[in-house]
Design a protein around this motif. Structure first.
Motif, PDB file in Angstrom:
ATOM      1  N   MET A 147      69.016   0.748  -3.735  1.00  0.00           N
ATOM      2  CA  MET A 147      68.636  -0.646  -3.897  1.00  0.00           C
ATOM      3  C   MET A 147      67.167  -0.866  -3.507  1.00  0.00           C
ATOM      4  O   MET A 147      66.574  -1.873  -3.871  1.00  0.00           O
ATOM      5  N   GLU A 148      66.602   0.086  -2.776  1.00  0.00           N
ATOM      6  CA  GLU A 148      65.225  -0.052  -2.288  1.00  0.00           C
ATOM      7  C   GLU A 148      64.252   0.938  -2.930  1.00  0.00           C
ATOM      8  O   GLU A 148      63.049   0.703  -2.919  1.00  0.00           O
ATOM      9  N   LYS A 149      64.779   2.037  -3.445  1.00  0.00           N
ATOM     10  CA  LYS A 149      63.929   3.127  -3.919  1.00  0.00           C
ATOM     11  C   LYS A 149      64.562   3.737  -5.160  1.00  0.00           C
ATOM     12  O   LYS A 149      65.786   3.844  -5.238  1.00  0.00           O
ATOM     13  N   PRO A 150      63.769   4.154  -6.127  1.00  0.00           N
ATOM     14  CA  PRO A 150      64.347   4.766  -7.329  1.00  0.00           C
ATOM     15  C   PRO A 150      65.171   6.018  -7.001  1.00  0.00           C
ATOM     16  O   PRO A 150      64.753   6.851  -6.188  1.00  0.00           O
ATOM     17  N   TYR A 151      66.308   6.122  -7.653  1.00  0.00           N
ATOM     18  CA  TYR A 151      67.211   7.258  -7.455  1.00  0.00           C
ATOM     19  C   TYR A 151      66.469   8.588  -7.613  1.00  0.00           C
ATOM     20  O   TYR A 151      66.656   9.509  -6.820  1.00  0.00           O
ATOM     21  N   ALA A 152      65.635   8.690  -8.637  1.00  0.00           N
ATOM     22  CA  ALA A 152      64.917   9.937  -8.916  1.00  0.00           C
ATOM     23  C   ALA A 152      64.025  10.365  -7.757  1.00  0.00           C
ATOM     24  O   ALA A 152      63.749  11.558  -7.591  1.00  0.00           O
ATOM     25  N   ASP A 153      63.586   9.418  -6.947  1.00  0.00           N
ATOM     26  CA  ASP A 153      62.686   9.719  -5.829  1.00  0.00           C
ATOM     27  C   ASP A 153      63.423   9.979  -4.517  1.00  0.00           C
ATOM     28  O   ASP A 153      62.791  10.329  -3.517  1.00  0.00           O
ATOM     29  N   ILE A 154      64.721   9.809  -4.496  1.00  0.00           N
ATOM     30  CA  ILE A 154      65.504   9.997  -3.266  1.00  0.00           C
ATOM     31  C   ILE A 154      65.867  11.466  -3.120  1.00  0.00           C
ATOM     32  O   ILE A 154      66.352  12.095  -4.064  1.00  0.00           O
ATOM     33  N   THR A 155      65.627  11.999  -1.931  1.00  0.00           N
ATOM     34  CA  THR A 155      65.947  13.402  -1.668  1.00  0.00           C
ATOM     35  C   THR A 155      67.225  13.512  -0.839  1.00  0.00           C
ATOM     36  O   THR A 155      67.639  12.538  -0.187  1.00  0.00           O
ATOM     37  N   VAL A 156      67.818  14.679  -0.861  1.00  0.00           N
ATOM     38  CA  VAL A 156      69.002  14.932  -0.037  1.00  0.00           C
ATOM     39  C   VAL A 156      68.642  14.728   1.434  1.00  0.00           C
ATOM     40  O   VAL A 156      69.421  14.151   2.198  1.00  0.00           O
ATOM     41  N   LYS A 157      67.464  15.156   1.819  1.00  0.00           N
ATOM     42  CA  LYS A 157      67.017  14.978   3.207  1.00  0.00           C
ATOM     43  C   LYS A 157      67.031  13.498   3.592  1.00  0.00           C
ATOM     44  O   LYS A 157      67.504  13.127   4.671  1.00  0.00           O
ATOM     45  N   GLU A 158      66.542  12.644   2.709  1.00  0.00           N
ATOM     46  CA  GLU A 158      66.523  11.203   2.984  1.00  0.00           C
ATOM     47  C   GLU A 158      67.937  10.623   3.043  1.00  0.00           C
ATOM     48  O   GLU A 158      68.218   9.753   3.875  1.00  0.00           O
ATOM     49  N   ILE A 159      68.812  11.110   2.172  1.00  0.00           N
ATOM     50  CA  ILE A 159      70.206  10.655   2.209  1.00  0.00           C
ATOM     51  C   ILE A 159      70.826  11.019   3.553  1.00  0.00           C
ATOM     52  O   ILE A 159      71.516  10.205   4.174  1.00  0.00           O
ATOM     53  N   CYS A 160      70.550  12.225   4.020  1.00  0.00           N
ATOM     54  CA  CYS A 160      71.071  12.674   5.317  1.00  0.00           C
ATOM     55  C   CYS A 160      70.547  11.798   6.452  1.00  0.00           C
ATOM     56  O   CYS A 160      71.316  11.396   7.335  1.00  0.00           O
ATOM     57  N   GLU A 161      69.263  11.499   6.424  1.00  0.00           N
ATOM     58  CA  GLU A 161      68.684  10.640   7.458  1.00  0.00           C
ATOM     59  C   GLU A 161      69.300   9.247   7.413  1.00  0.00           C
ATOM     60  O   GLU A 161      69.663   8.686   8.451  1.00  0.00           O
ATOM     61  N   GLN A 162      69.430   8.685   6.219  1.00  0.00           N
ATOM     62  CA  GLN A 162      70.005   7.353   6.055  1.00  0.00           C
ATOM     63  C   GLN A 162      71.457   7.315   6.531  1.00  0.00           C
ATOM     64  O   GLN A 162      71.901   6.332   7.106  1.00  0.00           O
ATOM     65  N   SER A 163      72.177   8.397   6.283  1.00  0.00           N
ATOM     66  CA  SER A 163      73.612   8.468   6.600  1.00  0.00           C
ATOM     67  C   SER A 163      73.889   8.997   7.996  1.00  0.00           C
ATOM     68  O   SER A 163      75.040   9.012   8.428  1.00  0.00           O
ATOM     69  N   ASP A 164      72.841   9.469   8.659  1.00  0.00           N
ATOM     70  CA  ASP A 164      72.967  10.061   9.994  1.00  0.00           C
ATOM     71  C   ASP A 164      73.917  11.261   9.993  1.00  0.00           C
ATOM     72  O   ASP A 164      74.807  11.374  10.831  1.00  0.00           O
ATOM     73  N   VAL A 165      73.708  12.134   9.000  1.00  0.00           N
ATOM     74  CA  VAL A 165      74.459  13.391   8.927  1.00  0.00           C
ATOM     75  C   VAL A 165      73.466  14.535   8.725  1.00  0.00           C
ATOM     76  O   VAL A 165      72.358  14.321   8.244  1.00  0.00           O
ATOM     77  N   SER A 166      73.888  15.725   9.059  1.00  0.00           N
ATOM     78  CA  SER A 166      73.026  16.892   8.860  1.00  0.00           C
ATOM     79  C   SER A 166      73.096  17.340   7.399  1.00  0.00           C
ATOM     80  O   SER A 166      74.023  16.979   6.668  1.00  0.00           O
ATOM     81  N   ARG A 167      72.112  18.152   7.009  1.00  0.00           N
ATOM     82  CA  ARG A 167      72.128  18.688   5.649  1.00  0.00           C
ATOM     83  C   ARG A 167      73.365  19.571   5.442  1.00  0.00           C
ATOM     84  O   ARG A 167      73.964  19.577   4.375  1.00  0.00           O
ATOM     85  N   MET A 168      73.753  20.294   6.473  1.00  0.00           N
ATOM     86  CA  MET A 168      74.937  21.143   6.388  1.00  0.00           C
ATOM     87  C   MET A 168      76.170  20.278   6.105  1.00  0.00           C
ATOM     88  O   MET A 168      77.004  20.630   5.268  1.00  0.00           O
TER      89      MET A 168
END
Length: 178
Positions: free
Chosen positions: A24-45
């Motif tokens: 809702m704030e940033k284009p999907y194409a520009d979102i990284t897995v790392k950012e999803i992890c940070e947003q979700s408070d989970v590790s990459r693993m």
């Protein structure tokens, strides 16, 4: 999300919520897995234990919505076209923010692919009965039309009532209505 609120949700749900919040704030194409992890408070693993790609996260949300749809149909124990369509459009409306994120990020192809599979399953299991013999072309036409209806409805703020969409779909979707 706060730590207390995290307890209410599964890890998969936290990741899904994280991605959709970011979309809702940033284009999907520009979102990284790392950012999803940070947003979700989970590790990459943890992310990769639950999903292989960020596309899988979107399909995970679609699967959750479809599962809710099937559960409601079973609970209602009514499978006329009107019951199925009313339940479907009601659930889509309940997930309006998800749909807005999909439309805003031009991801209708994801929705189309998911709907094609779900409609084929519903037709194959005779939950939805078509007027003609079911073919891949018929399922493609129905899923394509339904995708466009949902996108148009979403862009219009989902103002049109569910019952009007059900009547519209009953006229044009090639399903038996009883």
């Amino acid at each position: 999300m706060t730590e207390a609120s995290n307890k209410k949700y599964t890890t998969k749900e936290l990741i899904i919520f994280g991605l959709f919040e970011m979309m809702m704030e940033k284009p999907y194409a520009d979102i990284t897995v790392k950012e999803i992890c940070e947003q979700s408070d989970v590790s990459r693993m943890t992310f990769y234990r639950n999903f292989h790609t960020k596309e899988d996260v979107i399909f995970g949300q679609f699967e959750t919505v479809y599962s809710t749809f099937i559960k409601r149909l079973v609970i209602q124990n009514r499978f006329t076209f009107f019951d199925v369509a009313t339940t479907f459009f009601t659930i889509i409306k309940e997930n309006q923010l998800m749909m807005e994120a999909i439309v805003q990020n031009d991801l209708s192809n994801f929705l189309l692919n998911a709907l094609r599979g779900y409609i084929k399953t519903l037709v194959d299991n005779e939950i939805l009965k078509t007027r003609e013999k079911s073919t891949e072309m018929l399922v493609a036409m129905i899923s394509g039309g339904l995708t466009e209806v949902i996108i148009t409805w979403t862009k219009d703020g989902m103002k049109q009532p569910v019952d009007e969409l059900v009547i519209f779909a009953s006229k044009y979707m090639h399903f038996k209505t009883n």
